[in-house]
Motif scaffolding. Structure first.
Motif, PDB file in Angstrom:
ATOM      1  N   VAL A  82      20.656  43.560  16.167  1.00  0.00           N
ATOM      2  CA  VAL A  82      21.097  44.091  14.873  1.00  0.00           C
ATOM      3  C   VAL A  82      22.329  43.312  14.400  1.00  0.00           C
ATOM      4  O   VAL A  82      22.392  42.867  13.242  1.00  0.00           O
ATOM      5  N   PHE A  83      23.286  43.118  15.298  1.00  0.00           N
ATOM      6  CA  PHE A  83      24.530  42.441  14.922  1.00  0.00           C
ATOM      7  C   PHE A  83      24.301  40.952  14.665  1.00  0.00           C
ATOM      8  O   PHE A  83      24.864  40.395  13.730  1.00  0.00           O
ATOM      9  N   LYS A  99      17.973  53.289  24.422  1.00  0.00           N
ATOM     10  CA  LYS A  99      18.853  54.229  23.700  1.00  0.00           C
ATOM     11  C   LYS A  99      20.340  53.957  23.939  1.00  0.00           C
ATOM     12  O   LYS A  99      21.149  54.069  23.028  1.00  0.00           O
ATOM     13  N   ASN A 100      20.683  53.651  25.185  1.00  0.00           N
ATOM     14  CA  ASN A 100      22.099  53.432  25.487  1.00  0.00           C
ATOM     15  C   ASN A 100      22.436  51.965  25.706  1.00  0.00           C
ATOM     16  O   ASN A 100      23.449  51.640  26.310  1.00  0.00           O
ATOM     17  N   THR A 101      21.576  51.075  25.217  1.00  0.00           N
ATOM     18  CA  THR A 101      21.908  49.668  25.349  1.00  0.00           C
ATOM     19  C   THR A 101      22.607  49.191  24.086  1.00  0.00           C
ATOM     20  O   THR A 101      22.579  49.854  23.043  1.00  0.00           O
ATOM     21  N   PHE A 102      23.241  48.042  24.217  1.00  0.00           N
ATOM     22  CA  PHE A 102      23.921  47.425  23.099  1.00  0.00           C
ATOM     23  C   PHE A 102      22.868  46.724  22.235  1.00  0.00           C
ATOM     24  O   PHE A 102      22.170  45.837  22.712  1.00  0.00           O
ATOM     25  N   ASN A 103      22.743  47.152  20.971  1.00  0.00           N
ATOM     26  CA  ASN A 103      21.708  46.603  20.086  1.00  0.00           C
ATOM     27  C   ASN A 103      22.136  45.250  19.517  1.00  0.00           C
ATOM     28  O   ASN A 103      22.391  45.104  18.320  1.00  0.00           O
TER      29      ASN A 103
END
Lengths: 208, 208, 208
Positions: free
Chosen positions: B40-41, B33-37
């Motif tokens: 996606v990028f 939940k609080n990680t850098f996705n």
């Protein structure tokens, strides 16, 4: 008829002055001594952008005949990423989500640049990609926003409404359907820049 | 004969869908939940890159006659830096080393861009510089890797082998010796992109 | 007459060697094992920059006739931002101020790039904006510097004096008034690059 270069020079002057104002404002405020003075950079980068547009450097002519100042979107990629990083800080997002918000903003503006510099119908593909990144940015900021205080929520709604007028102007301007002229476009963007970058900055800098 | 623009449109579609897939996958996973996705990028930036190549924008023609889609390398500078930042996180590197890995990756791809857009023999100088930055990146990631768990090591070896095929394609393609044609080049890069960006991302997102 | 391309090749060689030297120096030093090896990147980015200038790629001709190697300033935007980030770390600035120093440096060099690539009298506007960002950078570094040790202060003064010679050369070179020739300009910048990037780097890497 108003010439757009006059609008851009006025913009350069306003943002040059607001760069100075934020420098003074944020250095006077002792509680913000060790914070990142984002509004100084937002205004300063916008000043550079307006100088380039005022000098008529690096433009393309739309199929409908109007001049497109595409450099605007590259500078937004810098200034607006810093701005949304600040907004994500206000919304008390963890660092990972702040980074996501800034990169989504960068990609929104970068696709906006591609959509502006490309003159064929293909540009709408990049308008769609820009919108996708914009939705990603909004989703990351608004997600769980109900856990935050109402004051923060009001800032979020202000951002949502004012920022969403930029793509509306883009669609109506020579970049999109060419319904509004180049000079009116310049005035509308300037008004939006003042609201989202200076008025927002003063409100955020002086609250509490 | 396969036309390469078809390959690029298929790539744009695949990475557009994988952007959506990673958005859903990473938002469903509560432990992330609080990680850098990052994935996606990585997929979204690759989607933009494939759209630009599919439209045939911004290319140069090699001395041997083949089209060179040099924009690919500028987008890799963004997407692959985010990817190696994630790999350095998996390898539990301290923040300083994560930054080094990301900058080395950026410089590898930026020199790859210079080597691709320059058509004379001088381009090999930038191929050498790109290789130097790539070695710096690998060294920073692999250094003390034996202290990490075997699972992490297997990811590292996967990265080493699959990533090293990109410069091999570059050398064989019109950018290098022109032994393989433009359409085959496009297919090979697409296969490598799918392996290093989507399959790798699914493996990393779903482990544990 | 000295040809400037020879100066640039010498620069490329010197910075290529210093990239290797800093790689060895910083990996040998155990106390710096987990630090960011900034000098490796500063030297490596400068090597790429000198290779591009040596090959005579991407130049414009000043109204006075001299060649302007404007790419130099774009690479400074990268290398010098990393360098001032290191200087801000030495001055024990908090992370927010380190970010400000790096962004001010980036904007100084980016406006320097605009001032170099624009050939009309308008370029002086960007020289002024570059100077404004430079003053912002110096102010952020020097602010409260009296609380730091005298050793740190001596580094700060070294930076102030040597860095301020770059805009002086810019003003005298074909980019400004065209008083000094292209080859002399190349030699002066190379001397300044060696002092601010290599000698400074050795001093910082080996102290304590």
């Amino acid at each position: 008829m108003i010439e757009e270069s006059m609008v851009f020079w006025i913009g350069a002057l306003i943002f040059g002055l607001s760069s100075l104002m934020f420098t003074i404002l944020e250095n006077r405020n002792n509680s913000r001594k060790n914070t990142f003075n984002s509004h100084v950079f937002v205004s300063f980068i916008t000043t550079i952008s307006y100088c380039i547009m005022a000098l008529g450097l690096a433009t393309v002519t739309a199929e409908g005949g109007g001049l497109i100042y595409w450099t605007r979107w590259l500078f937004y990629a810098g200034s607006c990423s810093i701005l949304t990083l600040d907004i994500a800080s206000i919304a008390k997002k963890p660092n990972e989500k702040k980074a996501e918000v800034a990169i989504f903003t960068f990609l929104t503006m970068f696709c906006g640049y591609l959509a502006s510099i490309i003159l064929t119908v293909d540009r709408w593909l990049f308008f769609v990609l820009s919108t996708a990144a914009y939705i990603g940015m909004l989703y990351t900021i608004f997600n769980k926003a109900n856990e935050e205080s109402s004051k923060i929520s009001s800032i979020m709604w202000f951002v949502l409404i004012t920022w969403s007028l930029f793509p509306l102007v883009w669609v109506l301007a020579p970049t999109g359907f060419g319904i509004i002229a180049v000079d009116i476009t310049a005035i509308l963007y300037l008004a939006l820049d003042i609201v989202t970058k200076i008025i927002f900055g003063i409100y955020v800098s002086t609250r509490k």
